[in-house]
Every structure is written in C-alpha cells, then in structure tokens.
Design an enzyme around this catalytic site. Sequence first.
Site, PDB file in Angstrom:
ATOM      1  N   LYS A  35      15.924  21.030  46.768  1.00 50.98           N
ATOM      2  CA  LYS A  35      15.664  20.454  48.331  1.00 50.98           C
ATOM      3  C   LYS A  35      14.428  21.099  48.715  1.00 50.98           C
ATOM      4  O   LYS A  35      14.057  20.538  49.876  1.00 50.98           O
ATOM      5  CB  LYS A  35      16.828  21.019  49.209  1.00 50.98           C
ATOM      6  CG  LYS A  35      17.201  22.478  49.390  1.00 50.98           C
ATOM      7  CD  LYS A  35      18.551  22.597  50.123  1.00 50.98           C
ATOM      8  CE  LYS A  35      18.908  23.912  50.239  1.00 50.98           C
ATOM      9  NZ  LYS A  35      18.075  25.105  50.975  1.00 50.98           N
ATOM     10  N   GLY A  40      11.538  26.787  41.690  1.00 49.40           N
ATOM     11  CA  GLY A  40      11.633  28.145  41.289  1.00 49.40           C
ATOM     12  C   GLY A  40      12.672  29.032  42.278  1.00 49.40           C
ATOM     13  O   GLY A  40      12.880  30.127  41.846  1.00 49.40           O
ATOM     14  N   GLY A  41      13.057  28.273  43.222  1.00 50.40           N
ATOM     15  CA  GLY A  41      14.041  28.961  44.079  1.00 50.40           C
ATOM     16  C   GLY A  41      13.747  30.321  44.619  1.00 50.40           C
ATOM     17  O   GLY A  41      12.481  30.317  44.894  1.00 50.40           O
ATOM     18  N   THR A  42      14.813  30.820  44.971  1.00 50.62           N
ATOM     19  CA  THR A  42      14.677  32.184  45.812  1.00 50.62           C
ATOM     20  C   THR A  42      13.600  33.228  44.941  1.00 50.62           C
ATOM     21  O   THR A  42      12.604  33.623  45.539  1.00 50.62           O
ATOM     22  CB  THR A  42      16.082  32.925  45.697  1.00 50.62           C
ATOM     23  OG1 THR A  42      16.857  32.026  46.597  1.00 50.62           O
ATOM     24  CG2 THR A  42      15.950  34.089  46.750  1.00 50.62           C
ATOM     25  N   GLY A 146      22.208  28.947  44.045  1.00 50.12           N
ATOM     26  CA  GLY A 146      21.782  30.209  44.649  1.00 50.12           C
ATOM     27  C   GLY A 146      22.463  30.967  45.639  1.00 50.12           C
ATOM     28  O   GLY A 146      23.780  30.689  45.667  1.00 50.12           O
ATOM     29  N   LEU A 188      15.538  49.050  49.776  1.00 47.16           N
ATOM     30  CA  LEU A 188      14.575  49.891  49.075  1.00 47.16           C
ATOM     31  C   LEU A 188      13.017  49.555  48.758  1.00 47.16           C
ATOM     32  O   LEU A 188      12.240  50.177  48.911  1.00 47.16           O
ATOM     33  CB  LEU A 188      15.216  50.719  48.030  1.00 47.16           C
ATOM     34  CG  LEU A 188      16.539  51.630  48.538  1.00 47.16           C
ATOM     35  CD1 LEU A 188      16.980  52.603  47.302  1.00 47.16           C
ATOM     36  CD2 LEU A 188      16.311  52.340  49.761  1.00 47.16           C
ATOM     37  N   GLU A 189      13.258  48.331  48.068  1.00 53.93           N
ATOM     38  CA  GLU A 189      11.888  47.847  47.704  1.00 53.93           C
ATOM     39  C   GLU A 189      10.976  47.422  48.903  1.00 53.93           C
ATOM     40  O   GLU A 189       9.830  47.886  48.972  1.00 53.93           O
ATOM     41  CB  GLU A 189      12.033  46.770  47.007  1.00 53.93           C
ATOM     42  CG  GLU A 189      12.755  47.055  45.304  1.00 53.93           C
ATOM     43  CD  GLU A 189      12.756  45.919  44.393  1.00 53.93           C
ATOM     44  OE1 GLU A 189      12.991  45.966  43.224  1.00 53.93           O
ATOM     45  OE2 GLU A 189      12.346  44.749  44.895  1.00 53.93           O
ATOM     46  N   VAL A 239      24.860  49.660  61.883  1.00 54.05           N
ATOM     47  CA  VAL A 239      24.235  49.145  63.122  1.00 54.05           C
ATOM     48  C   VAL A 239      25.038  48.234  63.763  1.00 54.05           C
ATOM     49  O   VAL A 239      25.480  47.380  63.086  1.00 54.05           O
ATOM     50  CB  VAL A 239      22.920  48.350  62.523  1.00 54.05           C
ATOM     51  CG1 VAL A 239      22.137  47.566  63.627  1.00 54.05           C
ATOM     52  CG2 VAL A 239      21.561  49.338  62.109  1.00 54.05           C
ATOM     53  N   HIS A 447       2.943  58.010  19.666  1.00 55.64           N
ATOM     54  CA  HIS A 447       2.783  59.178  20.527  1.00 55.64           C
ATOM     55  C   HIS A 447       1.172  59.047  20.884  1.00 55.64           C
ATOM     56  O   HIS A 447       0.262  58.597  19.952  1.00 55.64           O
ATOM     57  CB  HIS A 447       2.791  60.277  19.804  1.00 55.64           C
ATOM     58  CG  HIS A 447       2.455  61.797  20.403  1.00 55.64           C
ATOM     59  ND1 HIS A 447       3.293  61.995  21.140  1.00 55.64           N
ATOM     60  CD2 HIS A 447       1.089  62.256  19.998  1.00 55.64           C
ATOM     61  CE1 HIS A 447       2.471  63.258  21.868  1.00 55.64           C
ATOM     62  NE2 HIS A 447       1.174  63.251  21.210  1.00 55.64           N
TER      63      HIS A 447
HETATM   64  C1  LIG Z   1      13.877  39.837  48.243  1.00 54.58           C
HETATM   65  C2  LIG Z   1      14.409  39.292  46.917  1.00 54.58           C
HETATM   66  C3  LIG Z   1      13.735  40.106  45.880  1.00 54.58           C
HETATM   67  C4  LIG Z   1      14.781  39.982  44.492  1.00 54.58           C
HETATM   68  N1  LIG Z   1      14.101  40.526  43.432  1.00 54.58           N
HETATM   69  C5  LIG Z   1      14.572  40.507  42.222  1.00 54.58           C
HETATM   70  C6  LIG Z   1      14.057  41.102  41.116  1.00 54.58           C
HETATM   71  O1  LIG Z   1      13.088  41.581  41.177  1.00 54.58           O
HETATM   72  N2  LIG Z   1      14.828  40.871  39.844  1.00 54.58           N
HETATM   73  C7  LIG Z   1      15.874  40.009  39.993  1.00 54.58           C
HETATM   74  O2  LIG Z   1      16.410  39.755  38.606  1.00 54.58           O
HETATM   75  N3  LIG Z   1      16.193  39.460  40.916  1.00 54.58           N
HETATM   76  C8  LIG Z   1      15.655  39.510  42.010  1.00 54.58           C
HETATM   77  N4  LIG Z   1      16.041  38.953  43.378  1.00 54.58           N
HETATM   78  C9  LIG Z   1      17.480  38.027  43.063  1.00 54.58           C
HETATM   79  C10 LIG Z   1      17.096  36.434  42.454  1.00 54.58           C
HETATM   80  O3  LIG Z   1      15.998  36.151  43.344  1.00 54.58           O
HETATM   81  C11 LIG Z   1      18.168  35.807  42.253  1.00 54.58           C
HETATM   82  O4  LIG Z   1      19.236  36.315  41.416  1.00 54.58           O
HETATM   83  C12 LIG Z   1      17.877  34.436  41.660  1.00 54.58           C
HETATM   84  O5  LIG Z   1      17.064  33.880  42.171  1.00 54.58           O
HETATM   85  C13 LIG Z   1      19.112  33.333  41.570  1.00 54.58           C
HETATM   86  O6  LIG Z   1      18.723  32.613  40.870  1.00 54.58           O
HETATM   87  P1  LIG Z   1      19.605  31.105  41.185  1.00 54.58           P
HETATM   88  O7  LIG Z   1      18.934  30.111  40.147  1.00 54.58           O
HETATM   89  O8  LIG Z   1      21.080  31.309  40.895  1.00 54.58           O
HETATM   90  O9  LIG Z   1      19.288  30.611  42.436  1.00 54.58           O
HETATM   91  P2  LIG Z   1      18.149  30.657  43.435  1.00 54.58           P
HETATM   92  O10 LIG Z   1      16.912  31.201  43.002  1.00 54.58           O
HETATM   93  O11 LIG Z   1      18.446  31.027  44.876  1.00 54.58           O
HETATM   94  O12 LIG Z   1      17.877  28.868  43.547  1.00 54.58           O
HETATM   95  C14 LIG Z   1      18.643  27.966  44.194  1.00 54.58           C
HETATM   96  C15 LIG Z   1      17.784  26.837  44.373  1.00 54.58           C
HETATM   97  O13 LIG Z   1      18.704  25.784  44.876  1.00 54.58           O
HETATM   98  C16 LIG Z   1      18.283  24.999  45.784  1.00 54.58           C
HETATM   99  N5  LIG Z   1      19.278  24.351  46.410  1.00 54.58           N
HETATM  100  C17 LIG Z   1      20.305  25.153  47.007  1.00 54.58           C
HETATM  101  N6  LIG Z   1      21.281  23.951  47.594  1.00 54.58           N
HETATM  102  C18 LIG Z   1      20.804  22.826  47.130  1.00 54.58           C
HETATM  103  C19 LIG Z   1      21.248  21.558  47.414  1.00 54.58           C
HETATM  104  N7  LIG Z   1      22.453  21.284  47.873  1.00 54.58           N
HETATM  105  N8  LIG Z   1      20.688  20.435  47.034  1.00 54.58           N
HETATM  106  C20 LIG Z   1      19.374  20.689  46.316  1.00 54.58           C
HETATM  107  N9  LIG Z   1      18.791  21.942  46.212  1.00 54.58           N
HETATM  108  C21 LIG Z   1      19.610  22.973  46.602  1.00 54.58           C
HETATM  109  C22 LIG Z   1      17.328  26.082  46.679  1.00 54.58           C
HETATM  110  O14 LIG Z   1      16.579  25.255  47.647  1.00 54.58           O
HETATM  111  C23 LIG Z   1      17.012  26.939  45.596  1.00 54.58           C
HETATM  112  O15 LIG Z   1      15.508  26.531  45.062  1.00 54.58           O
HETATM  113  C24 LIG Z   1      15.591  38.987  44.358  1.00 54.58           C
HETATM  114  C25 LIG Z   1      16.185  38.334  45.488  1.00 54.58           C
HETATM  115  C26 LIG Z   1      15.434  38.472  46.804  1.00 54.58           C
HETATM  116  C27 LIG Z   1      15.892  37.783  47.922  1.00 54.58           C
END
Ligand SMILES: Cc1cc2nc3c(=O)[nH]c(=O)nc-3n(C[C@H](O)[C@H](O)[C@H](O)COP(=O)(O)OP(=O)(O)OC[C@H]3O[C@@H](n4cnc5c(N)ncnc54)[C@H](O)[C@@H]3O)c2cc1C
Length: 468
Positions: A35, A40-42, A146, A188-189, A239, A447
Amino acid sequence: MPSPYDFAVIGSGPGGYVAAIKAAQLGLRVAVIEKMATFGGTCLNIGCIPSKALLYTSEMFDQAGHKFEGFGIKVGTPKLDLKAMMAHKAAVVEANTSGVAFLFKKNKIETFIGTGSIAAPGKIKVTAADGASQIVEARTIVIATGSESMPLKGVEIDEARVVTSTGALALAQVPARLIVVGAGVIGLELGSVWRRLGSEVTVIEFLDRILPGMDGEIARQTQRLLTRQGIQFRLSSKVASVDKKGKALKVAVEPAGGGTAETLEADVVLVAIGRRAFTDGLGLEAVGIARDERGRVAVDNHFRTNVPGIHAIGDAIRGPMLAHKAEDEGVAVAEIAAGQAGHVNYGVIPAVVYTAPEIASVGQTEEELKQAGIEYRAGKFPFSANGRARAMGEKDGFVKILADAATDRVLGGHIIGPFAGELIQEISVLMEFSGAAEDLARISHAHPSLSESVREAAFAAWSKPIHI
Ligand SMILES: Cc1cc2nc3c(=O)[nH]c(=O)nc-3n(C[C@H](O)[C@H](O)[C@H](O)COP(=O)(O)OP(=O)(O)OC[C@H]3O[C@@H](n4cnc5c(N)ncnc54)[C@H](O)[C@@H]3O)c2cc1C
C-alpha cells in the site's frame, strides 16, 4: 485479470519481500501487494535503515566533538547541518527501497500498489488510492503486513511535537528537551541520536529496569554508560498525560504504582512503548482467520493460519519483532509453499541495540537459565583488556558466554561493547551447530581483533581466560 499466481504476498517489508524473492527463485509465479509508494516496509522506510543512518552520523558528530582530540585530531567544535544529515538518511533509504524494486523486477515478481484485503481463500482484493480495485488470485497467500507503534492512553500523537519513531526520525530541529517514553530498543536508540545532537534527554520507563527481556547485567551496564553520556532515566514511572496547550509540552509523570504526579517540561515527547501487529483493513474476520491472545494473526509451526492456503509471517505473528526474524520466516514460508521443508530456529535469533556501545544478545539470558533450572557457567571478558579495543579508545563493556555446566554447550551470548552487533554473529553460528565453549576457545582468532574478547569469554566459560 492478471492471475492466478502461485504465491501472493501482502506487504513488502523484510518478511514479504524476502518471501517473494525466495518463492520466485524456487520457480513460483509471484505477486506482491503493497500500500505504500515504496517497497521495504517499516524496516527500510521508517525503521531499521533510517535509524541506523542517523545513529551512525550522530555518533560521528559526537566523536568529532568529544573523542578526536584525545587521538590528536583537532577539528574545533563541530557544527551540525541537520538538513544534510537528514538528506544522507533519505538517500540511504532511497537506495535500499529502490534496491527492493530492482530485485522484484530481476526475479519477475509482479507488483500491485494498493491496500490488500482477503476477499476469500485464494482471492485478494487490491484497492488503489483512487478507489479502483481488482482481484488478484493466488494458490498461497502470505500476510506480511507488519506492525505499528503502540499508542499510549491519554497521549495524542501529532508526529511533530508528540511523536512515534516515525516523527523522531524526521525532526526538523534538535529539540532542547526530549522526553522518551519507554526504555526499550527504539527509545534508547532514538534517545541516543538526539542526545548526541544536543538534546537534553529523559527516558521514562514503567518497569524498574531498562531493556526488558535482555540480560539483566547487560541492561544495568547499559544504563550506567548511557547515564554517563548524559541521558537521564526515571524508572518505575509512567506518563499519565501530555498537555500541548503551551509553548512547552507539560508531561505528567506518576510513580508506576500510582501516587502524586509530577510535571516535566519538554519540547518533543517520543512515545516508544512497543509495537503491535498491524492487520487493519485485511478483512481477517470476514474470512474467519483467527488471532492469538495479543491480536496477532495466529499461525502454526508452518506459518499456516486456520484458513487453508493463507499463511502469515513477520511482525504480524508471534515472536520477536525483528527484521531478520521476518526474513527468516519469509524464506521458510516460500520453501514450504514450494513443497520443501522450511524451518526457523527461534532459539538462535540475535538481537542488537545500536547505541554506543552496541549491545547484542543471542540465546538465553542468565535470568532465563535460572528460571528454567539449568546449571550453567558464565565466562566474561572485558574490552578494557583487549588490545584492539584499547587502540580504538573503546574500553567499556564486556562479552559474556553462558555454557551448560554439564556439557559445555553454549546456551547464550551477550555483548556490550564496540561492534557488538557484528561480534554476536560468531556466537550465533556456534550455537546453530550446537558448539561448546571449548570449541570457540580453540578456534584461532586474528590478533589484534575485537573478536578475541569473544574467544576469551569462551575460554573463561570453559576453563580460564588467558589475558586477564
Ligand atoms: C524505528 C525502528 C527501528 C527498527 N530497527 C530495527 C533494527 O535495527 N533491526 C531489526 O531487526 N528490526 C528493527 N526494527 C523492527 C523491524 O522494522 C520490523 O521487525 C520489520 O520491519 C518487520 O517486517 P515485516 O515484513 O513483518 O513488516 P513491515 O516491515 O512492517 O512491513 C509491512 C508492510 O506491509 C504493508 N501493508 C500493511 N497492510 C497492508 C495491506 N493491507 N495491503 C498492502 N500492504 C500492506 C505496509 O505498508 C508495509 O510496507 C525497527 C523498527 C522501528 C520502528
């Protein structure tokens, strides 16, 4: 109609895009529904990648201001160009997200931009932003939608002054005072990023410790080191509200167990109290897909939901919310769809916190081993006794290896120190092969290297360390 596909994934995060690529490599005809405007998602857009870009650049800024002089490098007081730092972050994100688009093309994966909802087993309705919709048919459907930030009761997010991680990755100015709610990894990050760039940072945590779930000794050491860097902690506190009426935000902080509230002022409040599975608009109820007790999509060991042909992976299901865990599940679910035996070893999934120093952990913690009644030996080695770490001015932290007292098999590894996120990997490999502390101690390590500290901790767990 552009179907039917063998394999269709909803969501292009690390879980979804990896599942799609693996399935295509195994000869399946694959579709991805996303969507957002970029893939690449979150992780790639608003998570792992932009946060690591800012963590790296803010660390360089901090080092230029505080560490270089001790190495004989005089650069004066460094000046921050936040716009340029953010531009670097944006360029890194763009390179990664367009990299996924390239891989989709390379693997002949077809993409549909729009919100996917499951119309029926084997049928996904994709609705584009303009409201136009189409049906994508597929033999196997994978939900990889996600997660999202967990809201805090009584606190309204505006992503400008009261932000989630998404807003905290894109602030236009360095806030003079930042309050971070939640002492987990993300808090923390991002707290570290803004502290290094000049904010006064206070972290408020409900529990009586930071980094819940991580080894207690490592968490205590982290708190000491971050406090030394200037981050203030208020543990066992919550909070209750954030008043946005005035120029400064007024944050009401109460003892976790209840009691008199105290008001703290801040320019920005970051709410980082955790994340929850995101399944809005998917239509799970309509097709009868069950959820677990925490609202996540319920799956069995083969990532199957209760509805035949529909699987789920990543942050949308149980397990640690980590990008590599989602990727591993993506590979496994594709293999299963192609008739192979896909599997994820949840006992060996490393976790890294990219603060300075870094923190990394794999396997069981001391607390977990005690709870399970497993006799273990802990071997520790400090970076202050490592030649390479001294040369880098990195004397803080240690490596801890936990080995079964009877068999010497390594059950956990915990590191706080320079490049911990890279060093943890050799402990993961050892554990995946059921290796013993003696095995690690007997392997020649270059080393001088930081990895000698891992070897010395293994020596300490098995017999005695050499260099201390
Ligand atoms: C600030 C931050 C830092 C992070 N740092 C790390 C890190 O350093 N190392 C690490 O391992 N993890 C980290 N994470 C966690 C990591 O981002 C997630 O564990 C990971 O992205 C999960 O992958 P996923 O594919 O399950 O989902 P997501 O990456 O969340 O992707 C889900 C995708 O689905 C799409 N979507 C949702 N619903 C629909 C729908 N109905 N139709 C079409 N598309 C849809 C969304 O738009 C999104 O693109 C971090 C998270 C955050 C928020």
